[in-house]
Design a protein around this motif. Structure first.
Motif: not given
Length: 418
Positions: A325-329, A378-394
């Protein structure tokens, strides 16, 4: 560890260095003005930024900038832009804000006062399909809705843009994916043609003379008042999309790690665009057709984009077969990071959510950007399952120092975990 390995660990919900995306999708990129500022910030070669997605005026992130930023993922986009012309035959253009950029050959515009108009398939003999308002930094679709005659409405009119892949299309995807494999990066592909009611596509910006229901308000009304017609449109679109998936897989195999399915938004800042029942009855059946086939026949993970306050839809996205799921607003109502991770983190990969692009990134200080990004990491990476990006385009106007602070935050976080 390669970028591909980092992405695959994230998709498998395994802990490790956080995978980083900037520019691999049309909803995880950067405005062309930001790309130019970042190039200058990192002291890279002076060159005009290429606009690969003119609707939002997104800049292509060349390999040298990708390396400086430390991205892990390569995006493969459809051959044609939203305005229906291919991304090729580059030419120079000066934007209204004074930036010299490169645009595809079919990028043909006129200017009236401070407004810029762009034409479908580059054909300036027909009405423009997009407008950049005075003082704006990207295009909006123009409203070319014809008078609606209820008895004349038919599904085919809203399927003009749906086409089966040609040999040339398949050769393009094969070539792009084979080149991407050489980079060692993870790969996400947007084959196109799988959107069900994506409001950016409804007006038909790539069509010279769109028929059917093309007005945004009329479309939303139609999902309730003409649901039988919308079902017919979605059924035929799903049939074509499924055939294209089969053709694409026969050529590219498991080269992609993930595929972009649909960008239909189901949330506003504070609420839902539709009821859960409407989602389950009108949208979910067609998502399941595509997602089920992908999961039964490929190793691809499926990517769903939806802005807004969509926490009530999360379990339904999972049940529809989406992996990502993206962008996780997180700035929208009910989208608190810890709540999302606790409730859905075992089933959904969160792609985005790294920084608020409405307030913190454009208006905060670098220290505030870093603090928010570190908290999300810290929150989203715990246990894996996270790709870092901003919330939608910069977006344009964002201070480059803040963007650099955001980038440094994720790499500092990864270093601390080594």
């Amino acid at each position: 560890m390669t970028g591909k390995e980092r992405l695959q660990k994230a998709l498998a919900h395994q802990e490790g260095p956080v995978s980083v995306d900037f520019g691999a999708a049309t909803i995880s990129g950067m405005h062309c003005s930001i790309v130019e500022k970042l190039r200058n910030y990192y002291g890279l070669e002076k060159r005009s930024v290429k606009i690969h997605e003119p609707y939002q005026m997104l800049g292509y992130i060349d390999s040298d900038l990708a390396q400086a930023v430390g991205v892990d993922i390569k995006g493969i986009f459809a051959r044609n832009t939203a305005f229906g012309f291919p991304v090729e035959d580059w030419k120079e253009w000066k934007t209204p804000w004074g930036q010299d950029v490169l645009v595809p050959g079919g990028f043909n515009v006129t200017q009236e006062g401070g407004e810029v108009y762009i034409y479908p398939q580059g054909d300036m003999t027909v009405a423009p399909s997009g407008k950049m308002p005075e003082g704006g930094y990207f295009f909006d679709s123009t409203n070319r809705q014809k008078p609606i005659v209820e008895n004349d409405l038919k599904a085919e009119d809203n399927l003009e843009e749906v086409e089966l892949f040609t040999d040339d299309d398949l050769a393009y995807f094969k070539r792009e994916i084979e080149e991407a494999k050489k980079t060692g990066l993870g790969i996400i592909v947007n084959f196109g043609g799988m959107a069900f009611g994506d409001i950016a596509e409804v007006p038909g910006p790539g069509l010279k003379d769109p028929k059917g229901i093309r007005d945004v308000t009329e479309w939303y009304v139609s999902t309730l008042t003409r649901s039988k017609l919308i079902h017919e449109i979605f059924e035929k679109r799903a049939e074509a999309a499924l055939e294209n998936l089969k053709r694409a897989y026969a050529v590219v195999g498991n080269g992609p790690d993930a595929v972009y399915i649909c960008g239909t938004d189901f949330g506003t800042q504070n609420s839902l665009f539709c009821s859960i029942d409407t989602y389950e009855n009108l949208y979910a059946p067609y998502y399941r057709i595509l997602n089920d086939w992908i999961h039964e026949n490929t190793e691809w993970k499926t990517f769903k984009h939806s802005c807004g306050a969509v926490e009530p839809f999360m379990q339904h996205f999972i049940d529809s077969g989406f992996d990502i799921i993206n962008p996780v607003q997180c700035s929208a109502a009910g989208m608190e990071p810890q709540l999302l991770k606790d409730r859905y983190g075992e089933k959904l990969v969160f792609w985005g959510g790294g920084i608020d692009t409405q307030q913190t990134l454009p208006f905060g200080t670098p220290a505030q950007v870093k603090a928010e990004a570190e908290s999300r990491l810290r929150i989203f990476s715990s246990g894996g399952g996270y790709i870092f990006n901003s919330i939608h385009n910069i977006q344009a106007g964002t201070p480059v120092e803040n963007v650099a602070a955001l980038i440094e935050s994720v790499h500092s976080f990864n270093r601390s975990r080594e």
